[in-house]
Design a protein around this motif. Structure first.
Motif, PDB file in Angstrom:
ATOM      1  N   TYR A 130       0.845  -1.188   0.000  1.00 55.84           N
ATOM      2  CA  TYR A 130       0.000   0.000   0.000  1.00 55.84           C
ATOM      3  C   TYR A 130       0.885   1.245   0.000  1.00 55.84           C
ATOM      4  O   TYR A 130       1.897   1.304   0.703  1.00 55.84           O
ATOM      5  CB  TYR A 130      -0.900   0.051   1.233  1.00 55.84           C
ATOM      6  N   LEU A 131       0.478   2.226  -0.773  1.00 62.32           N
ATOM      7  CA  LEU A 131       1.083   3.561  -0.723  1.00 62.32           C
ATOM      8  C   LEU A 131       0.088   4.491  -0.066  1.00 62.32           C
ATOM      9  O   LEU A 131      -1.042   4.649  -0.539  1.00 62.32           O
ATOM     10  CB  LEU A 131       1.411   4.055  -2.133  1.00 62.32           C
ATOM     11  N   LEU A 132       0.487   5.105   1.049  1.00 62.67           N
ATOM     12  CA  LEU A 132      -0.367   6.043   1.775  1.00 62.67           C
ATOM     13  C   LEU A 132       0.141   7.450   1.498  1.00 62.67           C
ATOM     14  O   LEU A 132       1.277   7.782   1.835  1.00 62.67           O
ATOM     15  CB  LEU A 132      -0.320   5.756   3.276  1.00 62.67           C
ATOM     16  N   VAL A 133      -0.698   8.286   0.879  1.00 61.67           N
ATOM     17  CA  VAL A 133      -0.276   9.641   0.505  1.00 61.67           C
ATOM     18  C   VAL A 133      -1.490  10.557   0.564  1.00 61.67           C
ATOM     19  O   VAL A 133      -2.594  10.162   0.167  1.00 61.67           O
ATOM     20  CB  VAL A 133       0.387   9.656  -0.880  1.00 61.67           C
ATOM     21  N   HIS A 134      -1.308  11.778   1.048  1.00 60.45           N
ATOM     22  CA  HIS A 134      -2.448  12.628   1.367  1.00 60.45           C
ATOM     23  C   HIS A 134      -3.354  12.924   0.177  1.00 60.45           C
ATOM     24  O   HIS A 134      -4.526  12.538   0.158  1.00 60.45           O
ATOM     25  CB  HIS A 134      -1.990  13.939   1.998  1.00 60.45           C
ATOM     26  N   ALA A 135      -2.832  13.646  -0.813  1.00 61.49           N
ATOM     27  CA  ALA A 135      -3.702  14.078  -1.914  1.00 61.49           C
ATOM     28  C   ALA A 135      -3.737  13.093  -3.071  1.00 61.49           C
ATOM     29  O   ALA A 135      -4.676  13.102  -3.863  1.00 61.49           O
ATOM     30  CB  ALA A 135      -3.257  15.449  -2.430  1.00 61.49           C
ATOM     31  N   GLY A 136      -2.714  12.264  -3.188  1.00 59.59           N
ATOM     32  CA  GLY A 136      -2.711  11.283  -4.256  1.00 59.59           C
ATOM     33  C   GLY A 136      -1.681  11.563  -5.324  1.00 59.59           C
ATOM     34  O   GLY A 136      -0.725  12.309  -5.110  1.00 59.59           O
ATOM     35  N   LEU A 137      -1.893  10.964  -6.479  1.00 56.17           N
ATOM     36  CA  LEU A 137      -0.920  11.006  -7.566  1.00 56.17           C
ATOM     37  C   LEU A 137      -1.562  11.612  -8.803  1.00 56.17           C
ATOM     38  O   LEU A 137      -2.352  10.964  -9.492  1.00 56.17           O
ATOM     39  CB  LEU A 137      -0.430   9.593  -7.876  1.00 56.17           C
ATOM     40  N   PRO A 138      -1.238  12.852  -9.129  1.00 54.74           N
ATOM     41  CA  PRO A 138      -1.784  13.495 -10.315  1.00 54.74           C
ATOM     42  C   PRO A 138      -0.921  13.232 -11.541  1.00 54.74           C
ATOM     43  O   PRO A 138       0.140  12.614 -11.454  1.00 54.74           O
ATOM     44  CB  PRO A 138      -1.739  14.979  -9.944  1.00 54.74           C
ATOM     45  N   ASP A 139      -1.391  13.707 -12.683  1.00 59.92           N
ATOM     46  CA  ASP A 139      -0.580  13.755 -13.913  1.00 59.92           C
ATOM     47  C   ASP A 139      -0.111  12.385 -14.385  1.00 59.92           C
ATOM     48  O   ASP A 139       1.031  12.229 -14.802  1.00 59.92           O
ATOM     49  CB  ASP A 139       0.638  14.664 -13.724  1.00 59.92           C
ATOM     50  N   PHE A 140      -0.988  11.417 -14.369  1.00 60.90           N
ATOM     51  CA  PHE A 140      -0.591  10.101 -14.855  1.00 60.90           C
ATOM     52  C   PHE A 140      -0.744   9.947 -16.359  1.00 60.90           C
ATOM     53  O   PHE A 140      -0.281   8.975 -16.935  1.00 60.90           O
ATOM     54  CB  PHE A 140      -1.398   9.006 -14.147  1.00 60.90           C
ATOM     55  N   GLU A 141      -1.384  10.888 -17.003  1.00 62.00           N
ATOM     56  CA  GLU A 141      -1.666  10.762 -18.426  1.00 62.00           C
ATOM     57  C   GLU A 141      -0.387  10.563 -19.240  1.00 62.00           C
ATOM     58  O   GLU A 141      -0.359   9.799 -20.207  1.00 62.00           O
ATOM     59  CB  GLU A 141      -2.401  11.999 -18.934  1.00 62.00           C
ATOM     60  N   GLU A 142       0.700  11.218 -18.829  1.00 68.46           N
ATOM     61  CA  GLU A 142       1.938  11.136 -19.587  1.00 68.46           C
ATOM     62  C   GLU A 142       2.880  10.050 -19.073  1.00 68.46           C
ATOM     63  O   GLU A 142       3.940   9.824 -19.651  1.00 68.46           O
ATOM     64  CB  GLU A 142       2.666  12.486 -19.528  1.00 68.46           C
ATOM     65  N   MET A 143       2.489   9.354 -18.000  1.00 72.39           N
ATOM     66  CA  MET A 143       3.431   8.427 -17.365  1.00 72.39           C
ATOM     67  C   MET A 143       3.152   6.971 -17.685  1.00 72.39           C
ATOM     68  O   MET A 143       4.064   6.191 -17.887  1.00 72.39           O
ATOM     69  CB  MET A 143       3.403   8.624 -15.845  1.00 72.39           C
ATOM     70  N   GLY A 144       1.873   6.584 -17.710  1.00 70.48           N
ATOM     71  CA  GLY A 144       1.573   5.171 -17.809  1.00 70.48           C
ATOM     72  C   GLY A 144       1.810   4.498 -16.472  1.00 70.48           C
ATOM     73  O   GLY A 144       2.050   5.142 -15.450  1.00 70.48           O
TER      74      GLY A 144
END
Length: 232
Positions: A135-149
């Motif tokens: 599990y990854l616990l992080v407050h706001a989350g992970l944005p900008d995945f469109e360019e990452m995959g």
């Protein structure tokens, strides 16, 4: 047992309702994914309680991040100047912080320095494993995945800035990691399209545990060992 919640926002009663419940013992661990202060009246009291518990772990939220400079200013100012500092902070960026700042000013200087040191020590995220599930616990989350995959491993966390992890809009519609579930807070589930208001929200490999306590909702706590949802 391992429990996760977020965004308690100064509501001491709900915090103690879980801490004092039969579900939680000294052998368990409780992760809080940020924002224990502001909005409600008792954020500093919650902080002080967390600080003296070995099995309650706070991860930095945007409210802890935003208030830290003002708390430092208050700790090094005289009592006459403190009210002006509080009013200026509220005028510049009102985030429900009046009671947090006022409560902080009532602490002794030693307690104020301890709170500041503690907030400065908070991690931006935590990676844990329960029942062979990461599990990854992080407050706001992970944005900008469109360019990452899809990300291959946790070293890819270096891609994100502190501001993105604390303020960014989490992407629920994509698969983030090959073997890891992402647990976030920050955005109450009542504001997520398709989520049941004020209930824990699951979408793909993401789980949001912010059940809107700071907005009239409730405290949602997820047990990672059993997948049980608890509400207070």
């Amino acid at each position: 047992m391992i429990y996760v919640a977020s965004d308690i926002h100064g509501f001491l009663g709900e915090y103690y309702d879980f801490i004092d419940s039969s579900n939680f013992s000294d052998d368990d661990v409780f992760y809080i994914i940020g924002d224990v202060i502001d909005r409600g009246p008792d954020g500093v009291r919650i902080l002080l309680d967390i600080m003296q518990r070995q099995n309650v772990i706070l991860i930095k939220g945007n409210h802890e991040h935003m208030l830290l400079p003002t708390l430092k200013e208050l700790a090094y100012s005289d009592p006459i100047s403190q009210n002006e500092i509080i009013m200026t902070d509220i005028a510049i960026c009102p985030i429900g912080q009046r009671e947090t700042l006022t409560e902080f000013c009532r602490l002794s200087r030693e307690e104020q320095y301890r709170v500041i040191d503690y907030l400065e020590s908070l991690k931006l995220y935590e990676i844990i494993s329960v029942n062979d599930q990461k599990y990854l616990l992080v407050h706001a989350g992970l944005p900008d995945f469109e360019e990452m995959g899809e990300l291959e491993d946790m070293w890819d966390m270096d891609f994100f800035t502190e501001e993105e992890l604390l303020f960014g809009q989490h992407w629920y519609e994509v698969k983030h990691f090959t073997d890891t579930i992402v647990i976030v807070g920050h955005q109450p589930t009542r504001f997520i399209d398709g989520a049941e208001p004020d209930k824990i929200y699951r979408c793909g490999d993401s789980i949001n545990v912010d059940c809107g306590l700071g907005f009239g909702g409730q405290l949602g706590v997820l047990c990672l060992n059993t997948n049980e949802e608890l509400y207070f």
